[in-house]
Design a protein around this motif. Structure first.
Motif, PDB file in Angstrom:
ATOM      1  N   ASN A   1       0.823  -1.206   0.000  1.00 12.71           N
ATOM      2  CA  ASN A   1       0.000   0.000   0.000  1.00 12.71           C
ATOM      3  C   ASN A   1       0.858   1.258   0.000  1.00 12.71           C
ATOM      4  O   ASN A   1       2.064   1.215   0.249  1.00 12.71           O
ATOM      5  N   THR A   2       0.201   2.351  -0.301  1.00 15.53           N
ATOM      6  CA  THR A   2       0.818   3.675  -0.237  1.00 15.53           C
ATOM      7  C   THR A   2      -0.110   4.591   0.554  1.00 15.53           C
ATOM      8  O   THR A   2      -1.328   4.411   0.555  1.00 15.53           O
ATOM      9  N   ASN A   3       0.492   5.569   1.210  1.00 14.13           N
ATOM     10  CA  ASN A   3      -0.289   6.462   2.063  1.00 14.13           C
ATOM     11  C   ASN A   3       0.254   7.889   1.927  1.00 14.13           C
ATOM     12  O   ASN A   3       1.451   8.122   2.119  1.00 14.13           O
ATOM     13  N   ALA A   4      -0.585   8.826   1.549  1.00 16.28           N
ATOM     14  CA  ALA A   4      -0.177  10.224   1.412  1.00 16.28           C
ATOM     15  C   ALA A   4      -0.970  11.082   2.385  1.00 16.28           C
ATOM     16  O   ALA A   4      -2.161  10.844   2.607  1.00 16.28           O
ATOM     17  N   SER A   5      -0.319  12.078   2.964  1.00 19.35           N
ATOM     18  CA  SER A   5      -1.009  12.955   3.913  1.00 19.35           C
ATOM     19  C   SER A   5      -0.459  14.370   3.814  1.00 19.35           C
ATOM     20  O   SER A   5       0.635  14.596   3.276  1.00 19.35           O
ATOM     21  N   TRP A   6      -1.208  15.311   4.333  1.00 19.90           N
ATOM     22  CA  TRP A   6      -0.789  16.709   4.332  1.00 19.90           C
ATOM     23  C   TRP A   6      -1.380  17.425   5.535  1.00 19.90           C
ATOM     24  O   TRP A   6      -2.409  17.017   6.079  1.00 19.90           O
ATOM     25  N   THR A   7      -0.711  18.482   5.937  1.00 19.74           N
ATOM     26  CA  THR A   7      -1.197  19.272   7.065  1.00 19.74           C
ATOM     27  C   THR A   7      -0.641  20.681   6.964  1.00 19.74           C
ATOM     28  O   THR A   7       0.446  20.892   6.403  1.00 19.74           O
ATOM     29  N   TYR A   8      -1.402  21.654   7.435  1.00 14.77           N
ATOM     30  CA  TYR A   8      -0.853  22.996   7.558  1.00 14.77           C
ATOM     31  C   TYR A   8      -1.483  23.693   8.746  1.00 14.77           C
ATOM     32  O   TYR A   8      -2.541  23.298   9.242  1.00 14.77           O
ATOM     33  N   GLY A   9      -0.823  24.753   9.210  1.00 13.00           N
ATOM     34  CA  GLY A   9      -1.325  25.506  10.346  1.00 13.00           C
ATOM     35  C   GLY A   9      -0.994  26.976  10.214  1.00 13.00           C
ATOM     36  O   GLY A   9      -0.090  27.371   9.471  1.00 13.00           O
ATOM     37  N   GLY A  10      -1.754  27.808  10.907  1.00 14.07           N
ATOM     38  CA  GLY A  10      -1.494  29.236  10.928  1.00 14.07           C
ATOM     39  C   GLY A  10      -1.765  29.909   9.601  1.00 14.07           C
ATOM     40  O   GLY A  10      -1.011  30.790   9.185  1.00 14.07           O
ATOM     41  N   ALA A  11      -2.848  29.517   8.908  1.00 15.42           N
ATOM     42  CA  ALA A  11      -3.153  30.090   7.599  1.00 15.42           C
ATOM     43  C   ALA A  11      -4.098  31.284   7.719  1.00 15.42           C
ATOM     44  O   ALA A  11      -5.037  31.270   8.514  1.00 15.42           O
ATOM     45  N   THR A  12      -3.844  32.309   6.918  1.00 16.81           N
ATOM     46  CA  THR A  12      -4.738  33.468   6.821  1.00 16.81           C
ATOM     47  C   THR A  12      -4.901  33.830   5.353  1.00 16.81           C
ATOM     48  O   THR A  12      -4.042  33.538   4.530  1.00 16.81           O
ATOM     49  N   GLY A  13      -6.024  34.451   5.033  1.00 15.00           N
ATOM     50  CA  GLY A  13      -6.286  34.900   3.677  1.00 15.00           C
ATOM     51  C   GLY A  13      -6.963  33.874   2.801  1.00 15.00           C
ATOM     52  O   GLY A  13      -7.301  34.167   1.644  1.00 15.00           O
ATOM     53  N   ILE A  14      -7.168  32.668   3.311  1.00 15.02           N
ATOM     54  CA  ILE A  14      -7.775  31.600   2.520  1.00 15.02           C
ATOM     55  C   ILE A  14      -9.237  31.382   2.908  1.00 15.02           C
ATOM     56  O   ILE A  14     -10.050  30.928   2.119  1.00 15.02           O
ATOM     57  N   GLY A  15      -9.586  31.719   4.143  1.00 14.10           N
ATOM     58  CA  GLY A  15     -10.943  31.494   4.611  1.00 14.10           C
ATOM     59  C   GLY A  15     -11.109  30.122   5.234  1.00 14.10           C
ATOM     60  O   GLY A  15     -10.138  29.393   5.441  1.00 14.10           O
ATOM     61  N   THR A  16     -12.347  29.746   5.488  1.00 14.24           N
ATOM     62  CA  THR A  16     -12.660  28.489   6.159  1.00 14.24           C
ATOM     63  C   THR A  16     -12.854  27.371   5.146  1.00 14.24           C
ATOM     64  O   THR A  16     -13.518  27.553   4.126  1.00 14.24           O
ATOM     65  N   LEU A  17     -12.268  26.215   5.452  1.00 11.39           N
ATOM     66  CA  LEU A  17     -12.413  25.049   4.592  1.00 11.39           C
ATOM     67  C   LEU A  17     -13.340  24.026   5.227  1.00 11.39           C
ATOM     68  O   LEU A  17     -13.494  23.989   6.447  1.00 11.39           O
ATOM     69  N   PRO A  18     -13.964  23.171   4.415  1.00  9.50           N
ATOM     70  CA  PRO A  18     -14.807  22.114   4.979  1.00  9.50           C
ATOM     71  C   PRO A  18     -13.954  21.062   5.662  1.00  9.50           C
ATOM     72  O   PRO A  18     -12.759  20.928   5.389  1.00  9.50           O
ATOM     73  N   SER A  19     -14.551  20.304   6.555  1.00  9.96           N
ATOM     74  CA  SER A  19     -13.879  19.189   7.200  1.00  9.96           C
ATOM     75  C   SER A  19     -14.813  17.974   7.143  1.00  9.96           C
ATOM     76  O   SER A  19     -15.896  18.011   7.732  1.00  9.96           O
TER      77      SER A  19
END
Length: 219
Positions: A137-155
């Motif tokens: 198998n393969t597994n990809a992930s991403w994360t970020y913090g402290g973002a401004t100017g992009i607005g709210t994203l769905p979860s």
């Protein structure tokens, strides 16, 4: 194929692809064995000289297996630097069985190119992308913090989620595309955390990529 995305203090996304094929129709060339980078940029604002930042801190399991970048700043954009590592671990020496992990970690990204068009200043304090692979198998992930100017994203964040970046009157200046995935159907994964594509009203042509990784099942 199983996709899971969770939200905490920082936004997190993950994709797990088990087995070869996994019911995905072939749509692209196979992804590399394991690569990661902080991002890149190529855009032109009006009649100004083109802005070009080649892929930063590239690593690959075939080499270079680690890399780093200091601050890279051009008119309208800054990548604050970061590191990448692409490692191979032998888990069964007798049979040459290996696993891989390809990861890039960046900080203090800023895009100010839209401000003169009455758009937001986009900042991301920290971000990371990662791709791990075994024979199965393969597994990809991403994360970020402290973002401004992009607005709210769905979860959770859907695959290829498009967040419009606009003026206060709603005029579209750019599209922020999150969680882009390339799944050729051979068990490999390509993941781009964020791609910003400029719209005509911004008077900018081109795009910015933030966080990219890919990997394939090990031999």
């Amino acid at each position: 194929m199983r996709i899971t995305i969770a939200s905490r203090a920082a936004l997190v996304g993950a994709l797990l692809l088990a087995g070869l094929g996994a019911g995905v129709s072939p749509a692209a060339a196979a992804n590399p064995a394991g690569v990661a980078s902080l991002g890149s940029a190529a855009f032109t604002k009006g009649n100004s000289a083109p802005i070009s930042i080649s892929s930063l801190a590239d690593c690959a399991v075939e080499g270079p297996t680690s890399n780093s970048s200091g601050v890279v700043s051009r008119t309208g954009i800054t990548f604050g630097g970061g590191t990448s590592t692409c490692t191979t671990t032998v888990v069964d020496p007798a049979n040459d069985v290996t696993t891989t992990k390809s990861e890039a970690k960046g900080e203090n990204f800023e895009l100010s190119a839209l401000v003169s068009s009455s758009g937001p200043r986009i900042k991301i304090r920290s971000y990371s992308v990662s791709c791990t692979a075994t024979q199965n198998n393969t597994n990809a992930s991403w994360t970020y913090g402290g973002a401004t100017g992009i607005g709210t994203l769905p979860s959770p964040v859907p695959v290829g989620y498009v967040k419009p970046i606009t003026k206060s009157n709603g005029t579209l200046l750019a599209e922020a595309i999150f969680n882009e995935q390339t799944l050729p159907g051979d068990g490999s994964i390509g993941l781009t955390m964020l791609r910003i594509k400029f719209a005509p009203a911004s008077n900018i042509t081109g795009e910015v990529v933030i966080g990219r990784t890919a990997c394939s099942p090990t031999p």
